[in-house]
Design a protein around this motif. Structure first.
Motif, short mmCIF file in Angstrom:
data_model
loop_
_atom_site.label_atom_id
_atom_site.label_comp_id
_atom_site.label_asym_id
_atom_site.label_seq_id
_atom_site.Cartn_x
_atom_site.Cartn_y
_atom_site.Cartn_z
N LYS A 157 18.04 62.68 25.80
CA LYS A 157 16.83 62.51 26.60
C LYS A 157 16.68 61.12 27.44
CE LYS A 157 13.51 64.88 23.73
NZ LYS A 157 12.15 64.96 23.20
N ASN A 158 17.99 60.39 26.85
CA ASN A 158 18.34 59.24 27.62
C ASN A 158 17.13 58.26 27.61
OD1 ASN A 158 20.83 58.95 28.58
ND2 ASN A 158 20.14 59.18 30.93
N THR A 159 16.44 58.30 26.29
CA THR A 159 14.97 57.55 26.20
C THR A 159 15.22 56.71 25.06
OG1 THR A 159 13.95 59.43 27.01
CG2 THR A 159 12.52 57.78 26.07
N MET A 160 14.57 55.52 24.90
CA MET A 160 14.72 54.73 23.91
C MET A 160 13.12 54.32 23.69
SD MET A 160 16.69 50.96 23.56
CE MET A 160 15.81 50.31 25.26
N TRP A 161 12.67 53.79 22.55
CA TRP A 161 11.47 53.38 22.15
C TRP A 161 11.39 51.90 21.35
CZ3 TRP A 161 13.21 58.20 21.39
CH2 TRP A 161 12.65 59.30 22.34
N LEU A 162 10.61 51.31 21.59
CA LEU A 162 10.14 50.20 20.63
C LEU A 162 8.71 50.24 19.98
CD1 LEU A 162 11.48 47.56 19.37
CD2 LEU A 162 10.34 46.38 21.31
N GLN A 163 8.79 50.64 18.84
CA GLN A 163 7.57 50.60 18.06
C GLN A 163 7.10 49.14 17.56
OE1 GLN A 163 5.17 53.43 17.74
NE2 GLN A 163 3.73 51.66 16.67
N MET A 164 5.96 48.73 18.03
CA MET A 164 5.84 47.32 17.55
C MET A 164 4.39 47.40 16.77
SD MET A 164 6.64 45.48 21.21
CE MET A 164 5.21 46.12 22.18
N ASP A 165 4.48 47.19 15.71
CA ASP A 165 3.23 46.93 14.64
C ASP A 165 3.10 45.50 14.25
OD1 ASP A 165 4.76 49.92 13.26
OD2 ASP A 165 2.95 49.77 14.51
N ARG A 166 1.68 45.50 13.79
CA ARG A 166 1.49 43.85 13.30
C ARG A 166 1.70 43.08 14.30
NH1 ARG A 166 4.28 45.34 9.01
NH2 ARG A 166 5.50 43.69 8.77
#
Length: 125
Positions: A75-84
């Protein structure tokens, strides 16, 4: 020509969560390295996390255990899940992609070929 577009930045309170997305148009090899960087006013752009085509990921010490990087090459997609999230995480966040797999310098902005326009993350105390 490759274009990266980030989304998901917002204002949250201390301890909150956000998920940033980065979608690329144009061809990026599946094995290429991608990264997230951030920049605060008066500060240099710093590497936050990076991931390669083998889904090997690494994180800056300041975000380790709180942020998670992931990528879907199809999908040519990247994510960054940011918690706390903390107030010191406030910055403009940029996604970046290289033309290929980076064997070194993955936290160095100069090693990346393509950049998004940035998305603002603000964490209030």
């Amino acid at each position: 020509q490759v274009h990266l577009v980030e989304s998901g930045g917002d204002a949250v309170q201390d301890g909150g969560s956000l998920r940033l997305s980065c979608t690329a148009s144009g061809f990026i090899p599946g094995h290429a390295s991608w990264g997230w960087f951030r920049q605060s006013p008066g500060m240099e752009r710093e590497g936050v996390a990076h991931i390669d085509g083998h889904n090997f990921a690494a994180y800056a010490e300041s975000v380790k255990g709180r942020f998670t990087i992931s990528k879907d090459s199809a999908k040519n997609t990247m994510w960054l899940q940011m918690d706390r999230l903390k107030p010191e995480d406030s910055a403009i966040y940029y996604c970046a992609a290289a033309s290929g797999l980076l064997a070194w310098g993955q936290f160095s902005a100069a090693r990346y070929d393509f950049w998004g326009q940035g998305t603002q993350v603000t964490v209030s105390p």
